[in-house]
Enzyme design. Sequence first.
Site, PDB file in Angstrom:
ATOM      1  N   GLU A   1      -7.262  -7.798  13.584  1.00 51.42           N
ATOM      2  CA  GLU A   1      -7.834  -7.988  12.250  1.00 51.42           C
ATOM      3  C   GLU A   1      -7.558  -9.404  11.766  1.00 51.42           C
ATOM      4  O   GLU A   1      -6.419  -9.743  11.467  1.00 51.42           O
ATOM      5  CB  GLU A   1      -7.234  -6.968  11.262  1.00 51.42           C
ATOM      6  CG  GLU A   1      -7.496  -5.513  11.641  1.00 51.42           C
ATOM      7  CD  GLU A   1      -6.813  -4.530  10.695  1.00 51.42           C
ATOM      8  OE1 GLU A   1      -6.019  -4.968   9.824  1.00 51.42           O
ATOM      9  OE2 GLU A   1      -7.075  -3.323  10.823  1.00 51.42           O
TER      10      GLU A   1
ATOM     11  N   ARG B   1       0.856  -1.198   0.000  1.00 50.71           N
ATOM     12  CA  ARG B   1       0.000   0.000   0.000  1.00 50.71           C
ATOM     13  C   ARG B   1       0.886   1.240   0.000  1.00 50.71           C
ATOM     14  O   ARG B   1       1.649   1.456   0.944  1.00 50.71           O
ATOM     15  CB  ARG B   1      -0.901   0.008   1.242  1.00 50.71           C
ATOM     16  CG  ARG B   1      -1.855   1.194   1.352  1.00 50.71           C
ATOM     17  CD  ARG B   1      -2.621   1.131   2.681  1.00 50.71           C
ATOM     18  NE  ARG B   1      -3.317  -0.135   2.819  1.00 50.71           N
ATOM     19  CZ  ARG B   1      -3.858  -0.571   3.973  1.00 50.71           C
ATOM     20  NH1 ARG B   1      -3.732   0.151   5.077  1.00 50.71           N
ATOM     21  NH2 ARG B   1      -4.485  -1.731   4.021  1.00 50.71           N
TER      22      ARG B   1
ATOM     23  N   ASP C   1      -3.549  -8.437   3.273  1.00 49.04           N
ATOM     24  CA  ASP C   1      -4.894  -8.697   3.782  1.00 49.04           C
ATOM     25  C   ASP C   1      -5.498  -9.786   2.913  1.00 49.04           C
ATOM     26  O   ASP C   1      -5.552  -9.644   1.679  1.00 49.04           O
ATOM     27  CB  ASP C   1      -5.773  -7.447   3.695  1.00 49.04           C
ATOM     28  CG  ASP C   1      -5.309  -6.330   4.619  1.00 49.04           C
ATOM     29  OD1 ASP C   1      -4.562  -6.620   5.574  1.00 49.04           O
ATOM     30  OD2 ASP C   1      -5.707  -5.174   4.389  1.00 49.04           O
TER      31      ASP C   1
ATOM     32  N   HIS D   1       1.634  -2.074   5.656  1.00 46.41           N
ATOM     33  CA  HIS D   1       1.463  -2.432   4.249  1.00 46.41           C
ATOM     34  C   HIS D   1       2.467  -1.690   3.359  1.00 46.41           C
ATOM     35  O   HIS D   1       2.891  -2.210   2.321  1.00 46.41           O
ATOM     36  CB  HIS D   1       0.047  -2.086   3.783  1.00 46.41           C
ATOM     37  CG  HIS D   1      -0.997  -3.067   4.200  1.00 46.41           C
ATOM     38  ND1 HIS D   1      -1.284  -4.205   3.473  1.00 46.41           N
ATOM     39  CD2 HIS D   1      -1.838  -3.084   5.269  1.00 46.41           C
ATOM     40  CE1 HIS D   1      -2.274  -4.867   4.063  1.00 46.41           C
ATOM     41  NE2 HIS D   1      -2.615  -4.212   5.159  1.00 46.41           N
TER      42      HIS D   1
ATOM     43  N   HIS E   1      -5.320  -9.696   8.472  1.00 45.16           N
ATOM     44  CA  HIS E   1      -4.078  -8.927   8.341  1.00 45.16           C
ATOM     45  C   HIS E   1      -2.879  -9.751   8.808  1.00 45.16           C
ATOM     46  O   HIS E   1      -2.803 -10.158   9.971  1.00 45.16           O
ATOM     47  CB  HIS E   1      -4.222  -7.650   9.187  1.00 45.16           C
ATOM     48  CG  HIS E   1      -3.044  -6.741   9.173  1.00 45.16           C
ATOM     49  ND1 HIS E   1      -3.095  -5.468   8.668  1.00 45.16           N
ATOM     50  CD2 HIS E   1      -1.768  -6.895   9.644  1.00 45.16           C
ATOM     51  CE1 HIS E   1      -1.918  -4.880   8.819  1.00 45.16           C
ATOM     52  NE2 HIS E   1      -1.106  -5.729   9.411  1.00 45.16           N
TER      53      HIS E   1
END
Length: 268
Positions: free
Chosen positions: A240, A106, A158, A151, A243
């Site tokens: 999460e 990301r 994910d 990320h 994740h």
Amino acid sequence: MTRLASALRALATAAVALLAVTAASPTAQAKPEPKAPRKFVSLRSVDSTIIQEMRYTTAHNFVGAPVDGYRQPVCILTRPAANALHKAQTKLLRRGYSLKVYDCYRPQRAVDHFVRWAKDLDDEAMKAEFYPRVDKARLFADGYIAEKSGHSRGSTVDLTIVKLPAKATRPYVPGEQLVPCYAPKAERFPDNSVDMGTGYDCFDTLSHTEDPRIQGTQRANRQLLKGLLGEVGFVNLAEEWWHFTYKPEPFPDTYFDFPVARRSVAGH
């Protein structure tokens, strides 16, 4: 008239010369987009069987719009992380399942987009699905949004599990009625993954991997994903279920900002 025409011609000539100088000036040239270091690869070049549903290139996410920096729906990861996913996928395929990734590397500009969105308390277009029980003013305090993301270091992913043969997930239609991400699977936005108890990117404590309210098949599915990825070097984020970060990270302290696009890893 002749004198005026001469003056106009001189002015035009000067303007053309100025434009030429400006165009030739290095400071006027657009900066080329940064590319990924050689240790980054497209996941598809390592394992083409892993399903990719890159949510941030679409409007079906908590922002409600494609996110800055996501040019193409391609999963980019550091090579060690991609190789580890390939090992996990090989094991999972034997059981009749496949991995499906929602997000991989990301760029920092995407994280900055999340931060701007979180500070705009008037924008709650996607609240009904992704954070129905969370006050948007608390997204930073509660840890759902941060100014840096693992990320961006390239080894975090994910993902979920899909039973094969995989059914296609229908496209999200902007403006359609939203259903809470913790609603029963049959009521949530249709996703071809197994039932994990919540949808992806559900800002709710029910997304905590070991939340005791998640039992039965849902808990077993979470444990399957966590155990499988743990065997190949991934560590789960407790808050999460989707994740995971590969350890050791090749770039533990670097947050990259090259765009999510095939050209970023071309030739790697």
